[in-house]
Design a protein around this motif. Sequence first.
Motif, short mmCIF file in Angstrom:
data_model
loop_
_atom_site.label_atom_id
_atom_site.label_comp_id
_atom_site.label_asym_id
_atom_site.label_seq_id
_atom_site.Cartn_x
_atom_site.Cartn_y
_atom_site.Cartn_z
N SER A 1 0.70 -1.36 -0.07
CA SER A 1 -0.12 0.51 0.28
C SER A 1 0.76 1.37 0.48
CB SER A 1 -0.64 -0.15 1.37
OG SER A 1 -1.86 0.93 0.99
N GLY A 2 0.85 1.70 -0.72
CA GLY A 2 1.87 3.01 -1.41
C GLY A 2 1.49 4.48 -1.62
N GLN A 3 1.97 5.14 -2.64
CA GLN A 3 1.38 6.42 -2.94
C GLN A 3 2.30 6.55 -4.84
OE1 GLN A 3 2.38 9.74 -1.27
NE2 GLN A 3 1.13 10.30 -2.30
N VAL A 4 1.26 6.99 -5.03
CA VAL A 4 2.07 7.72 -7.21
C VAL A 4 1.24 8.51 -6.62
CG1 VAL A 4 1.47 7.29 -9.21
CG2 VAL A 4 1.47 5.69 -7.69
N ALA A 5 2.63 9.27 -7.65
CA ALA A 5 2.38 11.13 -7.19
C ALA A 5 1.24 11.56 -8.54
CB ALA A 5 3.87 11.90 -7.66
N ALA A 6 0.65 12.48 -8.52
CA ALA A 6 0.54 13.24 -8.88
C ALA A 6 1.23 13.61 -9.92
CB ALA A 6 -0.71 14.35 -9.33
N ARG A 7 2.09 13.09 -11.29
CA ARG A 7 3.29 13.62 -11.74
C ARG A 7 2.17 14.76 -13.22
NH1 ARG A 7 7.75 12.10 -13.78
NH2 ARG A 7 8.74 13.42 -15.24
N ALA A 8 1.74 14.54 -13.17
CA ALA A 8 1.10 15.40 -14.23
C ALA A 8 1.63 16.71 -14.14
CB ALA A 8 -0.23 15.24 -15.00
N ASP A 9 2.30 17.52 -15.35
CA ASP A 9 2.95 18.81 -15.44
C ASP A 9 2.99 19.71 -16.54
OD1 ASP A 9 4.64 20.68 -15.32
OD2 ASP A 9 6.54 19.87 -13.85
N PRO A 10 2.55 20.46 -16.34
CA PRO A 10 2.07 21.36 -17.13
C PRO A 10 3.15 21.96 -18.03
CG PRO A 10 1.84 22.20 -15.60
CD PRO A 10 1.80 21.31 -14.83
N ASN A 11 4.33 21.63 -16.75
CA ASN A 11 6.02 22.13 -17.97
C ASN A 11 6.18 21.70 -18.32
OD1 ASN A 11 6.32 24.86 -16.26
ND2 ASN A 11 6.79 23.90 -14.22
N LEU A 12 5.97 20.23 -19.03
CA LEU A 12 6.47 19.36 -19.82
C LEU A 12 5.99 19.39 -20.66
CD1 LEU A 12 6.89 16.00 -16.91
CD2 LEU A 12 8.59 17.77 -17.77
N GLN A 13 6.33 19.49 -22.01
CA GLN A 13 5.67 19.52 -22.98
C GLN A 13 5.52 18.09 -24.23
OE1 GLN A 13 3.00 21.93 -24.10
NE2 GLN A 13 4.19 22.39 -21.18
N GLY A 14 6.58 17.37 -23.74
CA GLY A 14 6.97 15.88 -24.42
C GLY A 14 8.04 15.01 -23.72
N TYR A 15 7.98 14.01 -25.15
CA TYR A 15 8.70 13.15 -24.42
C TYR A 15 10.76 13.04 -25.62
CZ TYR A 15 4.41 11.95 -21.63
OH TYR A 15 3.51 12.74 -21.49
N LEU A 16 11.29 12.63 -24.69
CA LEU A 16 12.57 12.37 -25.41
C LEU A 16 12.56 10.99 -25.24
CD1 LEU A 16 15.63 12.68 -28.20
CD2 LEU A 16 16.26 13.11 -25.28
N GLY A 17 13.19 10.26 -26.53
CA GLY A 17 13.08 8.45 -26.48
C GLY A 17 14.85 8.28 -27.01
N VAL A 18 15.54 7.24 -25.93
CA VAL A 18 16.78 7.56 -26.58
C VAL A 18 16.47 5.53 -27.17
CG1 VAL A 18 19.53 7.21 -26.19
CG2 VAL A 18 18.02 9.64 -25.25
N PHE A 19 16.63 4.96 -28.13
CA PHE A 19 16.94 3.54 -27.72
C PHE A 19 18.67 3.34 -29.28
CE2 PHE A 19 12.59 5.92 -27.95
CZ PHE A 19 12.12 4.83 -27.11
N PHE A 20 18.49 1.73 -28.85
CA PHE A 20 19.46 1.21 -30.34
C PHE A 20 18.30 0.14 -31.04
CE2 PHE A 20 18.77 -2.84 -27.67
CZ PHE A 20 20.09 -3.73 -28.57
N LEU A 21 18.64 0.01 -32.49
CA LEU A 21 17.85 -0.92 -33.32
C LEU A 21 18.17 -1.52 -34.20
CD1 LEU A 21 17.29 2.86 -35.79
CD2 LEU A 21 15.78 1.80 -34.04
N GLY A 22 18.86 -2.85 -32.83
CA GLY A 22 19.26 -4.61 -33.08
C GLY A 22 20.13 -4.14 -33.82
N ALA A 23 20.43 -4.75 -34.77
CA ALA A 23 21.21 -4.77 -36.03
C ALA A 23 22.17 -3.63 -35.71
CB ALA A 23 21.74 -5.32 -37.08
N ASP A 24 21.31 -2.61 -35.50
CA ASP A 24 22.80 -1.16 -35.01
C ASP A 24 22.73 -0.26 -33.84
OD1 ASP A 24 22.48 -0.92 -38.82
OD2 ASP A 24 20.60 -0.16 -38.78
N PRO A 25 23.77 -0.38 -33.21
CA PRO A 25 24.22 -1.05 -31.95
C PRO A 25 24.74 1.01 -31.96
CG PRO A 25 26.16 -1.51 -32.74
CD PRO A 25 25.34 -1.66 -33.75
N TYR A 26 23.75 1.46 -31.93
CA TYR A 26 23.85 3.05 -32.08
C TYR A 26 22.73 4.00 -30.75
CZ TYR A 26 27.12 0.95 -36.14
OH TYR A 26 27.98 0.67 -36.88
N VAL A 27 22.82 5.12 -30.65
CA VAL A 27 21.97 6.13 -29.72
C VAL A 27 21.33 6.74 -30.60
CG1 VAL A 27 21.71 7.53 -28.01
CG2 VAL A 27 23.53 5.88 -27.86
#
Length: 360
Positions: free
Chosen positions: A34-60
């Motif tokens: 039994s715990g707590q989850v923040a009301a994380r929604a933040d009007p200052n946050l306007q998007g998301y940056l994803g950082v991945f690799f692509l399998g056979a291509d081991p780069y960022v």
Amino acid sequence: MAGSKPGMLVALLALFSTWAWLVSGLAIDVAGYSGQVAARADPNLQGYLGVFFLGADPYVYFYLSNGNDPLSFKALNGGSPIIRPTKGTGGVRDPTIISGGGDEAGKKWYIIGTDLDIGKTSWDAAQRTGSRGIFVWESNDLVNWGEERLVVVEDETAGMVWAPEAIWDPAEGMEFSIQDYLVHWASKFYPTSDPRHTGSPSNIRIRYAYTSDFRTFTAPQTLIDKNPTNIIDLTILPVNGTESNSFLRFMKDETRKTVFVEVSDTGLFGTWTRPGGDSAIIQQGVEGPAAYWDNTTPGKVHLLLDFYGEDGYRPFESTNPGSNSGWTGSNRAAFPRNLRHGSVLPVDGTAYQALKARWS
């Protein structure tokens, strides 16, 4: 309240505490926790940056959300890598992006990853005599990345260092008043009597060290050991902000090929509980969990799971993220295919526009 009975006062205080708890966040109430989850929604946050690799291509590779949509991403830099390693094996897997904590908050970001190009070796060799270092890059603006380094973090008995990630530890920072990041990774070990690592290793466990600059690290120690089970791909999501002592941690059971979540409201080294018991899971046949809060919907967490034998990351979501049940597949219509183990960072409007301007 003069003249009130002690029992009534206790009841009123309990009622107030409950009210404050519910106002400040959304409650998790699952079997065993039994715990707590923040009301994380933040009007200052306007998007998301994803950082991945692509399998056979081991780069960022960088992917930027279409506006503030957590499930719609497009490749930056015309789909070409943002970072190509020049050290070690020349390949990087499992890149994760880390926000600076403490005095570095909003001023510094790091990307770390596994030193491995599987096209140059085999999976067996990669676990016996693989790299014992982690790649590190850093940035002051999320746009320009440099100072590549490959830092050895494990001793010579380790067969490999896989899927490193890091998190600002508020307890460590407050105690010593310096920048302290907890960096963790997966390793297996061989006896000192087997320096060539030709024999049978230990199970895979999660190891950790502390660093203030991603250059020097403390001596490694064990964070999670579920012997004889092999555990890899740990990712930790803070609850109620970076200064909270509440966390969710997602990991892969490499023995059973499943991903599950554990929860703690007593810090990174507190008591961790697996909601639903030892057999409870979120999904099977997956790896590389990457979790991030929704910018606009309070209490919602998005979880990317890598279907490594198929088309890579698929998004899941839950408004009760401290549970191993209730996760549902998200709408994949605008989510790219074939992304592999990485991470997603919510960003503010300034960073979003800078990334778009530089790499679109």
